[in-house]
Scaffold this motif. Sequence first.
Motif, PDB file in Angstrom:
ATOM      1  N   TRP A  41       0.828  -1.206   0.000  1.00 22.42           N
ATOM      2  CA  TRP A  41       0.000   0.000   0.000  1.00 22.42           C
ATOM      3  C   TRP A  41       0.860   1.253   0.000  1.00 22.42           C
ATOM      4  O   TRP A  41       0.594   2.206  -0.746  1.00 22.42           O
ATOM      5  CB  TRP A  41      -0.924  -0.004   1.215  1.00 22.42           C
ATOM      6  CG  TRP A  41      -1.660   1.287   1.404  1.00 22.42           C
ATOM      7  CD1 TRP A  41      -2.450   1.916   0.483  1.00 22.42           C
ATOM      8  CD2 TRP A  41      -1.665   2.111   2.566  1.00 22.42           C
ATOM      9  NE1 TRP A  41      -2.958   3.088   1.015  1.00 22.42           N
ATOM     10  CE2 TRP A  41      -2.492   3.229   2.288  1.00 22.42           C
ATOM     11  CE3 TRP A  41      -1.070   2.005   3.820  1.00 22.42           C
ATOM     12  CZ2 TRP A  41      -2.717   4.238   3.228  1.00 22.42           C
ATOM     13  CZ3 TRP A  41      -1.299   3.009   4.753  1.00 22.42           C
ATOM     14  CH2 TRP A  41      -2.109   4.104   4.457  1.00 22.42           C
ATOM     15  N   SER A  42       1.907   1.259   0.825  1.00 21.09           N
ATOM     16  CA  SER A  42       2.756   2.443   0.923  1.00 21.09           C
ATOM     17  C   SER A  42       3.382   2.778  -0.425  1.00 21.09           C
ATOM     18  O   SER A  42       3.477   3.955  -0.809  1.00 21.09           O
ATOM     19  CB  SER A  42       3.840   2.218   1.974  1.00 21.09           C
ATOM     20  OG  SER A  42       3.261   2.026   3.252  1.00 21.09           O
ATOM     21  N   ALA A  43       3.809   1.756  -1.159  1.00 20.92           N
ATOM     22  CA  ALA A  43       4.421   1.990  -2.471  1.00 20.92           C
ATOM     23  C   ALA A  43       3.384   2.407  -3.507  1.00 20.92           C
ATOM     24  O   ALA A  43       3.625   3.307  -4.311  1.00 20.92           O
ATOM     25  CB  ALA A  43       5.153   0.733  -2.936  1.00 20.92           C
ATOM     26  N   LEU A  44       2.223   1.769  -3.492  1.00 19.28           N
ATOM     27  CA  LEU A  44       1.198   2.067  -4.489  1.00 19.28           C
ATOM     28  C   LEU A  44       0.587   3.459  -4.294  1.00 19.28           C
ATOM     29  O   LEU A  44       0.200   4.112  -5.261  1.00 19.28           O
ATOM     30  CB  LEU A  44       0.089   1.018  -4.438  1.00 19.28           C
ATOM     31  CG  LEU A  44       0.471  -0.407  -4.855  1.00 19.28           C
ATOM     32  CD1 LEU A  44      -0.700  -1.346  -4.628  1.00 19.28           C
ATOM     33  CD2 LEU A  44       0.911  -0.449  -6.312  1.00 19.28           C
ATOM     34  N   ALA A  45       0.495   3.896  -3.033  1.00 17.38           N
ATOM     35  CA  ALA A  45      -0.169   5.164  -2.744  1.00 17.38           C
ATOM     36  C   ALA A  45       0.790   6.348  -2.699  1.00 17.38           C
ATOM     37  O   ALA A  45       0.344   7.499  -2.703  1.00 17.38           O
ATOM     38  CB  ALA A  45      -0.915   5.068  -1.413  1.00 17.38           C
TER      39      ALA A  45
ATOM     40  N   ARG B 126       3.184   9.356  -3.604  1.00 20.15           N
ATOM     41  CA  ARG B 126       3.228  10.277  -4.733  1.00 20.15           C
ATOM     42  C   ARG B 126       4.577  10.200  -5.439  1.00 20.15           C
ATOM     43  O   ARG B 126       4.676  10.449  -6.631  1.00 20.15           O
ATOM     44  CB  ARG B 126       2.968  11.704  -4.262  1.00 20.15           C
ATOM     45  CG  ARG B 126       1.572  11.871  -3.678  1.00 20.15           C
ATOM     46  CD  ARG B 126       1.298  13.311  -3.310  1.00 20.15           C
ATOM     47  NE  ARG B 126       0.016  13.436  -2.628  1.00 20.15           N
ATOM     48  CZ  ARG B 126      -1.163  13.475  -3.224  1.00 20.15           C
ATOM     49  NH1 ARG B 126      -1.227  13.402  -4.539  1.00 20.15           N
ATOM     50  NH2 ARG B 126      -2.277  13.585  -2.532  1.00 20.15           N
ATOM     51  N   SER B 127       5.618   9.879  -4.679  1.00 21.17           N
ATOM     52  CA  SER B 127       6.958   9.787  -5.260  1.00 21.17           C
ATOM     53  C   SER B 127       7.843   8.987  -4.321  1.00 21.17           C
ATOM     54  O   SER B 127       7.455   8.689  -3.183  1.00 21.17           O
ATOM     55  CB  SER B 127       7.563  11.180  -5.468  1.00 21.17           C
ATOM     56  OG  SER B 127       7.679  11.846  -4.225  1.00 21.17           O
ATOM     57  N   ALA B 128       9.022   8.641  -4.792  1.00 22.90           N
ATOM     58  CA  ALA B 128       9.977   7.950  -3.940  1.00 22.90           C
ATOM     59  C   ALA B 128      10.438   8.904  -2.841  1.00 22.90           C
ATOM     60  O   ALA B 128      10.498  10.107  -3.030  1.00 22.90           O
ATOM     61  CB  ALA B 128      11.176   7.473  -4.769  1.00 22.90           C
ATOM     62  N   GLY B 129      10.750   8.354  -1.686  1.00 29.58           N
ATOM     63  CA  GLY B 129      11.213   9.189  -0.588  1.00 29.58           C
ATOM     64  C   GLY B 129      10.419   8.926   0.675  1.00 29.58           C
ATOM     65  O   GLY B 129       9.947   7.812   0.917  1.00 29.58           O
ATOM     66  N   ARG B 130      10.251   9.990   1.464  1.00 28.72           N
ATOM     67  CA  ARG B 130       9.644   9.839   2.783  1.00 28.72           C
ATOM     68  C   ARG B 130       8.225   9.295   2.718  1.00 28.72           C
ATOM     69  O   ARG B 130       7.773   8.599   3.634  1.00 28.72           O
ATOM     70  CB  ARG B 130       9.671  11.197   3.490  1.00 28.72           C
ATOM     71  CG  ARG B 130       9.311  11.124   4.959  1.00 28.72           C
ATOM     72  CD  ARG B 130       9.670  12.420   5.658  1.00 28.72           C
ATOM     73  NE  ARG B 130       9.003  13.562   5.033  1.00 28.72           N
ATOM     74  CZ  ARG B 130       9.194  14.821   5.410  1.00 28.72           C
ATOM     75  NH1 ARG B 130      10.061  15.081   6.383  1.00 28.72           N
ATOM     76  NH2 ARG B 130       8.550  15.803   4.807  1.00 28.72           N
TER      77      ARG B 130
ATOM     78  N   GLY C 135       7.279  -5.809   0.530  1.00 28.84           N
ATOM     79  CA  GLY C 135       6.047  -5.221   0.019  1.00 28.84           C
ATOM     80  C   GLY C 135       6.301  -3.925  -0.725  1.00 28.84           C
ATOM     81  O   GLY C 135       5.708  -3.676  -1.783  1.00 28.84           O
ATOM     82  N   LEU C 136       7.184  -3.094  -0.181  1.00 25.08           N
ATOM     83  CA  LEU C 136       7.538  -1.843  -0.858  1.00 25.08           C
ATOM     84  C   LEU C 136       8.135  -2.113  -2.233  1.00 25.08           C
ATOM     85  O   LEU C 136       7.782  -1.467  -3.226  1.00 25.08           O
ATOM     86  CB  LEU C 136       8.535  -1.050  -0.013  1.00 25.08           C
ATOM     87  CG  LEU C 136       7.977  -0.292   1.195  1.00 25.08           C
ATOM     88  CD1 LEU C 136       9.120   0.212   2.073  1.00 25.08           C
ATOM     89  CD2 LEU C 136       7.096   0.866   0.755  1.00 25.08           C
ATOM     90  N   ALA C 137       9.072  -3.070  -2.280  1.00 25.08           N
ATOM     91  CA  ALA C 137       9.733  -3.373  -3.551  1.00 25.08           C
ATOM     92  C   ALA C 137       8.733  -3.891  -4.577  1.00 25.08           C
ATOM     93  O   ALA C 137       8.750  -3.481  -5.752  1.00 25.08           O
ATOM     94  CB  ALA C 137      10.848  -4.398  -3.329  1.00 25.08           C
ATOM     95  N   ALA C 138       7.845  -4.783  -4.145  1.00 27.06           N
ATOM     96  CA  ALA C 138       6.846  -5.324  -5.071  1.00 27.06           C
ATOM     97  C   ALA C 138       5.888  -4.238  -5.524  1.00 27.06           C
ATOM     98  O   ALA C 138       5.574  -4.114  -6.718  1.00 27.06           O
ATOM     99  CB  ALA C 138       6.083  -6.466  -4.404  1.00 27.06           C
ATOM    100  N   GLY C 139       5.420  -3.429  -4.590  1.00 23.49           N
ATOM    101  CA  GLY C 139       4.488  -2.371  -4.937  1.00 23.49           C
ATOM    102  C   GLY C 139       5.095  -1.344  -5.872  1.00 23.49           C
ATOM    103  O   GLY C 139       4.441  -0.893  -6.821  1.00 23.49           O
TER     104      GLY C 139
END
Length: 201
Positions: free
Chosen positions: A59-63, A65-69, A167-171
Amino acid sequence: MLSPRTKSALILIAASALSMSASAHTVVEAHSHSGFISGFVHPLFGLDHLAAMVAVGLWSALAARSAGRDLLWGPVGFAALLLVGAVLGLQGVALPAVEPMIAASLLVTGLLVVSRLRVPGLVAALGVGVFAVFHGVAHGYELAGSDSAWWTLAGMLTATVLLHSAGLAAGWALRHRHVWLARAAGAGVAAFGGALLAQMA
């Protein structure tokens, strides 16, 4: 033809999909909690925990707005409040509806993955963090009285961070192309949570 990046993401998502095959503590309760390795393995075989942690990363990766915080609010909030909950559990603090809240966390995080809902960072951290407290309390109850409780918790937190990272990497790999795969995984996690809640009703 799927790219190597997409194939890697599929492998990570497949790991979370395994969570639908059994409930949380079937394997873990078969052995005693003692030490870093046991703590590290616990979320990998506590299948509801595994699903929730991977879903938070997805979810964090999909939602974001950009890479970073933006990517880190959910995972950091979950890990931090998981530790808070574990400490509460070790101290014997009784919280109501621990198992139903863990099941609800799967339903909610799965739906967040499906919807790609964007919320402010602090809201994301506290939103998933509330559920993380109940995951942590469950761990704390299991570890109460153990001489190696803190080493075990260190292992759990390490595994938690790695699962969030998976999860982040997959998203991130799927956020622009094949995003339906991530959403399908989220739907599976939500269905698993719903099934657990139905069993408890």
